[in-house]
Design an enzyme around this catalytic site. Structure first.
Site, mmCIF file in Angstrom:
data_model
loop_
_atom_site.group_PDB
_atom_site.id
_atom_site.type_symbol
_atom_site.label_atom_id
_atom_site.label_comp_id
_atom_site.label_asym_id
_atom_site.label_seq_id
_atom_site.Cartn_x
_atom_site.Cartn_y
_atom_site.Cartn_z
ATOM 1 N N UNK A 1 0.835 -1.215 0.000
ATOM 2 C CA UNK A 1 0.000 0.000 0.000
ATOM 3 C C UNK A 1 0.862 1.254 0.000
ATOM 4 O O UNK A 1 1.149 1.811 -1.048
ATOM 5 C CB UNK A 1 -1.011 -0.020 1.137
ATOM 6 N N ARG B 1 -2.493 6.829 5.685
ATOM 7 C CA ARG B 1 -2.226 5.398 5.758
ATOM 8 C C ARG B 1 -3.514 4.612 5.954
ATOM 9 O O ARG B 1 -4.445 5.061 6.615
ATOM 10 C CB ARG B 1 -1.241 5.100 6.890
ATOM 11 C CG ARG B 1 0.038 5.905 6.828
ATOM 12 C CD ARG B 1 0.874 5.597 5.597
ATOM 13 N NE ARG B 1 1.515 4.314 5.671
ATOM 14 C CZ ARG B 1 2.738 4.092 6.190
ATOM 15 N NH1 ARG B 1 3.421 5.090 6.707
ATOM 16 N NH2 ARG B 1 3.260 2.880 6.199
#
Length: 715
Positions: A140, A333
């Site tokens: 990610u 995040r």
């Protein structure tokens, strides 16, 4: 009845929750007055807790250690002593035979907490002797960490989430806050109410685009071309902050030379955005008194993800939007503690506190602290490389903690083959996942709600979460399990509680040293860097006030030429698949899929969002089952027809078992971070004539998989 303060275990907004406990059982969740959520929660916060009670809606909790004696055999329940001895013996034997780098470990970005991630990376480095430790940041925001480290010396959000409220402009790039971080979306709405301009850059008409002053609907995979053109306009029209560029940056001339070739007119075909729109966006961003860039995986999950992060950061440098309140660069995040897993060194190139393993002084410092003669000097393997490392015999064993790569990683057929090639697979988790079902050893751990520790929110905020209930089964905390294996392997590792672990790591990490348990308390939110234990140091809201964290204190300009995505569209595969998130389920769905309210929102085989015109052209109706083919496989899913997706693209979430879109995605790893290109996969969508048979196929396949996992969990 009592209330226990904790932190939400889903996204990284860091929302504080009160768990209401009655007679030893959680009965509901209420919003607490956390710094970020301020007495509000999204539906996952309110309804995402009952998985802890083993609802078995999707799959059972793991309740006892298990060993599979031979491949193809069944998992058998064993005692903790037998399981831990077996793991220690097998890992020691593999290390002896093949060397320490034959073992891959993972941290966990979920409910395990920072202390456990610290213990896991310490186990990998001091006990195994390898830097082969990684976490889901690899797939990610790994490019955010790498790109920002190169540009400004620090890979985290430069601002607090709350600062969004008072910025003059929010630039939302490749990020869907309403689905990914609903509470962050609230702060974007607050900014709008306070008079901020909103620019959204996304191929889809995401929710935030509805309130945006400008929606740039660029073509999939054209990020850098657009950003270079914006930089071109800002310089050409003399809108850049000359004083900031001169005093706080370097590399401007090299940057200028590249963006000179990216006139807005020259990128119209690449981006699908008109030159006038590009100029308007560049002016709006550059002329704002303060501007905050928020980005997500629509930036990072491309072959040029690192480069895109650096290009975005260069726009902020160009306009002086760094080192002051309400302005900066902010990779939001994803998972609740992915920032924390990285902070704790669950990465193959850094010790805790982003102290790089290649620095001899860092190696000496940590070797001394951990009582070993030396530590490995080379960067470890990335978890996304596992299929290749296993195929070549470089990795022989994997110790997977709180991750489900057989659901979440790209090109799942290759990942399955890797797990078949490994001699030993250890899975430490709370549910019987697809990955756990392939394990040789199951180590059942306590869940969020059953232990305590510290999480790090997306904006660097340390917060304590607390134990609400006693575990019902034969479970151990993750850090206890790892410590007991280490001790059996000849490295005595003894902790009495998480505070002992936290204090050990604080003393090794100057940026974290001041964030004590006492200072955090129940509702405290301490953003690192926090270097002083006194109450006067409550952490740092925004970074880079006086200098950047680069070696010379200057921010580094960078961009590069745009390169088209690796996967190519053809007549056979004419559409783009991009994987995305949805608000109701999270990650691999092992937790949300076992929550009654959330499981009721949607079920297998998931959805493919498709544009109305594409659906009409293909003869596909809304809610109809369809086949989606790529060069790597095919899956069945349900069409969700609307005008929100752009033409020529489909969007799918990755948590579904039957409609597992990661079966389709070709890895196409970033050469820098080895992050797969989840956001661009060439596919073909086909209607299904016999819908009744297709519906039955989904039901049958779903039931078979649930039965297999339940039988494995019950051993």
């Amino acid at each position: 009845m009592k209330k226990v303060v904790t932190v939400c275990p889903y996204c990284a907004s860091g929302c504080k929750i009160n768990l209401v406990v009655d007679n030893g059982k959680i009965v509901r969740a209420e919003a607490a007055q956390g710094k970020t959520n301020q007495g509000t929660l999204c539906l996952k916060g309110y309804y995402g807790w009952d998985f802890i009670n083993d609802t078995q809606i999707l799959t059972p909790r793991l309740k006892t250690p298990m060993i599979r004696r031979q491949r193809g055999g069944k998992l058998e329940p064993v005692s903790w002593d037998e399981a831990l001895n077996y793991v220690a013996e097998r890992l020691s034997a593999i290390k002896e035979k093949y060397g320490p780098d034959a073992i891959q470990t993972t941290g966990s970005s979920r409910g395990t907490g920072n202390e456990t991630n610290y213990v896991m990376q310490k186990f990998a480095r001091a006990v195994i002797g390898t830097n082969n430790v990684d976490c889901c940041a690899r797939v990610u925001h790994g490019p955010s960490v790498a790109g920002l480290h190169q540009s400004v010396g620090n890979g985290a959000m430069s601002n607090a989430i709350n600062e969004i409220d008072n910025t003059d402009l929010v630039f939302v790039f490749g990020y869907n806050p309403a689905d990914s971080h609903p509470i962050v979306a609230n702060h974007v709405i607050n900014a709008k109410r306070n008079g901020a301009k909103i620019i959204v850059c996304d191929p889809r008409k995401i929710e935030t685009a509805r309130i945006a002053d400008m929606h740039i609907a660029l073509k999939n995979g054209s990020n850098i071309a657009l950003l270079n053109a914006m930089g071109h306009v800002i310089i050409e029209e003399n809108l850049y902050d000359k004083a900031f560029v001169a005093s706080r940056t370097e590399g401007f001339e090299e940057y200028r030379k590249i963006v000179e070739g990216y006139t807005p007119e020259s990128v119209e075909d690449i981006t699908g955005v008109s030159a006038s729109e590009i100029r308007q966006a560049a002016r709006m961003y550059a002329q704002a008194k303060s501007a905050a860039i928020l980005w997500g995986m629509g930036v990072t999950q491309f072959y040029q993800g690192v480069e895109t992060v650096r290009s975005l950061t260069s726009l902020a440098m160009l306009t002086g939007n760094l080192g002051k309140p309400h302005a900066g660069v902010n990779p939001v995040r994803g998972q609740n503690n992915v920032q924390g897993a990285c902070d704790m060194g669950a990465l193959p190139d850094t010790y805790p506190g982003y102290q790089y393993v290649k620095d001899p002084a860092n190696r000496e410092k940590f070797a001394k602290a951990w009582g070993v003669e030396s530590l490995p000097a080379h960067t470890g393997y990335r978890i996304s490389e596992l299929p290749h490392r296993a195929a070549h015999g470089e990795v022989r064993a994997a110790y997977i903690m709180g991750e489900d790569p057989l659901q979440t990683d790209a090109e799942l057929s290759a990942v399955r083959k890797a797990f078949e090639d490994l001699e030993l697979v250890i899975v430490q988790d709370i549910f019987m996942t697809k990955t756990a079902s392939a394990a040789d050893v199951i180590l059942p751990s306590t869940s969020w709600g059953e232990h305590e520790g510290v999480f790090t929110a997306a904006d660097r905020g340390f917060q304590r979460f607390f134990k609400a209930v006693e575990p019902k089964w034969d479970l151990k905390t993750d850090w206890q399990i790892i410590s007991e294996i280490a001790t059996r392997m000849g490295y005595p590792m003894h902790y009495n509680n998480t505070q002992e672990i936290w204090d050990e790591l604080r003393h090794l990490c100057p940026d974290f040293y001041g964030a004590t348990y006492e200072k955090m308390g129940e509702l405290g939110f301490i953003q690192w860097p926090c270097r002083d234990t006194s109450d006067a140091d409550q952490g740092t809201s925004y970074l880079f006030k006086e200098k950047f964290d680069t070696p010379n204190g200057l921010a580094q300009f960078f961009t590069c030429d745009w390169v088209a995505p690796i996967d190519k569209l053809t007549d056979e595969y004419p559409m783009v698949l991009s994987t995305v998130r949805e608000v109701g389920h999270y990650s691999c769905r092992s937790m949300t899929g076992n929550c009654a309210a959330l499981a009721a929102l949607a079920d297998e085989p998931g959805y493919a969002q498709i544009n109305t015109e594409d659906a009409k052209r293909l003869g596909i109706e809304d809610e109809a089952l369809v086949w989606v083919h790529s060069r790597k496989g095919k899956i069945i899913t349900r069409a969700q027809v609307s005008d929100r997706p752009n033409k020529g693209a489909i969007y799918m979430t990755y948590q579904w078992w039957i409609g597992a879109c990661n079966e389709l995605v070709t890895e196409n790893l970033s050469p820098i971070t080895k992050t797969p290109e989840y956001k661009y996969c060439a596919v073909r969508v086909e209607p299904i004539a016999d819908q009744r048979a297709a519906e039955q196929y989904v039901i049958d396949e779903y039931n078979k998989l649930k039965t297999r996992l339940r039988e494995a969990a019950l051993a």
